[in-house]
Scaffold this active site. Sequence first.
Site, PDB file in Angstrom:
ATOM      1  N   HIS A  33       0.797  -1.226   0.000  1.00  0.00           N
ATOM      2  CA  HIS A  33       0.000   0.000   0.000  1.00  0.00           C
ATOM      3  C   HIS A  33       0.840   1.293   0.000  1.00  0.00           C
ATOM      4  CE1 HIS A  33      -3.441  -2.572   1.093  1.00  0.00           C
ATOM      5  NE2 HIS A  33      -2.717  -3.053   2.078  1.00  0.00           N
TER       6      HIS A  33
HETATM    7  O1  RIB Z   1      -5.315  -0.260   4.664  1.00  0.00           O
HETATM    8  C1  RIB Z   1      -3.919  -0.223   4.432  1.00  0.00           C
HETATM    9  C2  RIB Z   1      -3.280   0.818   5.275  1.00  0.00           C
HETATM   10  O2  RIB Z   1      -3.490   0.498   6.648  1.00  0.00           O
HETATM   11  C3  RIB Z   1      -1.748   0.880   5.099  1.00  0.00           C
HETATM   12  O3  RIB Z   1      -1.310   2.199   5.323  1.00  0.00           O
HETATM   13  C4  RIB Z   1      -1.249  -0.024   6.186  1.00  0.00           C
HETATM   14  O4  RIB Z   1       0.066   0.340   6.625  1.00  0.00           O
HETATM   15  C5  RIB Z   1      -2.243   0.258   7.284  1.00  0.00           C
HETATM   16  O5  RIB Z   1      -1.832   1.449   7.955  1.00  0.00           O
END
Ligand code: RIB
Length: 312
Positions: free
Chosen positions: A242
């Site tokens: 992500h």
């Molecule tokens: O949903 C994904 C996000 O939530 C990313 O930033 C992961 O690190 C968590 O913080």
Amino acid sequence: MPRKIIIDTDPGQDDAVAILLALASPEEIELLGITAVAGNVPLELTAKNARKVCEVAGRADVKVFAGCDRPLAHTLVTAEHVHGKTGLDGPDLPEPTMSLQDQHGVDFIIETLRAEPSGTVTLCPLGPLTNIATALQKAPDIAEKVQEIVLMGGAYFEVGNITPAAEFNIYVDPEAAEIVFKSGIPIVVMPLDVTHKALVTAPRNDAFRALGTDPGRVVAEWTDFFERFDKEKYGSAGAPLHDPTVIAYLIRPELFSGRHVNVEIETQSDLTRGMTVADWWRVTDRAPNAMFMGDLDADGFFALLTERIGRL
Ligand code: RIB
Ligand code: CA
């Protein structure tokens, strides 16, 4: 001329890779500081993990600040089930030797935006938006000074990952997200719609390991740990990476595509708390307030990431 940024983060293995990507790209990015926020794991751990990551990159000189330890209006929801009890499970990393800055992360954000020329600092939130919202509440004058907010959070076509309706970062602190999305600051959103197309497949993780460097090995071992939950849940070929999409956007924006649309945050309903209601088809007359990304060149993203991690 490198772009001046502040990374606001809740490390988290994917946050950690984003920090390494930023530190490996000094031509494009001048990292003014890292502010930790409660999210994946409690603040004490996210503040420790941010320092562990800097030391993986040999950068104990980076200024790391602790920010808010809980959301504005809810009790903290964490994600140890994904990131492990330390929040950075996978490789064995030594306790950090670098210390936290004394200043509160929110005050660092305010002070930096007031000190730097207007429109020259980009905020890169990678976790719940508590620190950013608190800074805007405490110092409304800084809103017009922010160049851009480029954040990982939200979802539209991909719907939720922590509830059926909401993505984790927005779900944890929806009131903070509402403040940020209503701030009038230019926002670029990397939602699950993009990050679920950035899967760390086995060949991509092998490429990290094949770098033959300590950072390359650490990134591969973070992924080995991080991916077990998502591959089981989605039956996918790899875990979505992500947060590094935010930093990759700063370096090569052409890797991404999306639409400038209206995005509003659900804060009232328990069922859909934290949902990012993106008017992707422009069916309302609500003013566009965010560049909501929908696609990326995944091979290009991983090529950039691997090349840069290889520089550390
Ligand atoms: O949903 C994904 C996000 O939530 C990313 O930033 C992961 O690190 C968590 O913080
Ligand atoms: Ca994160």
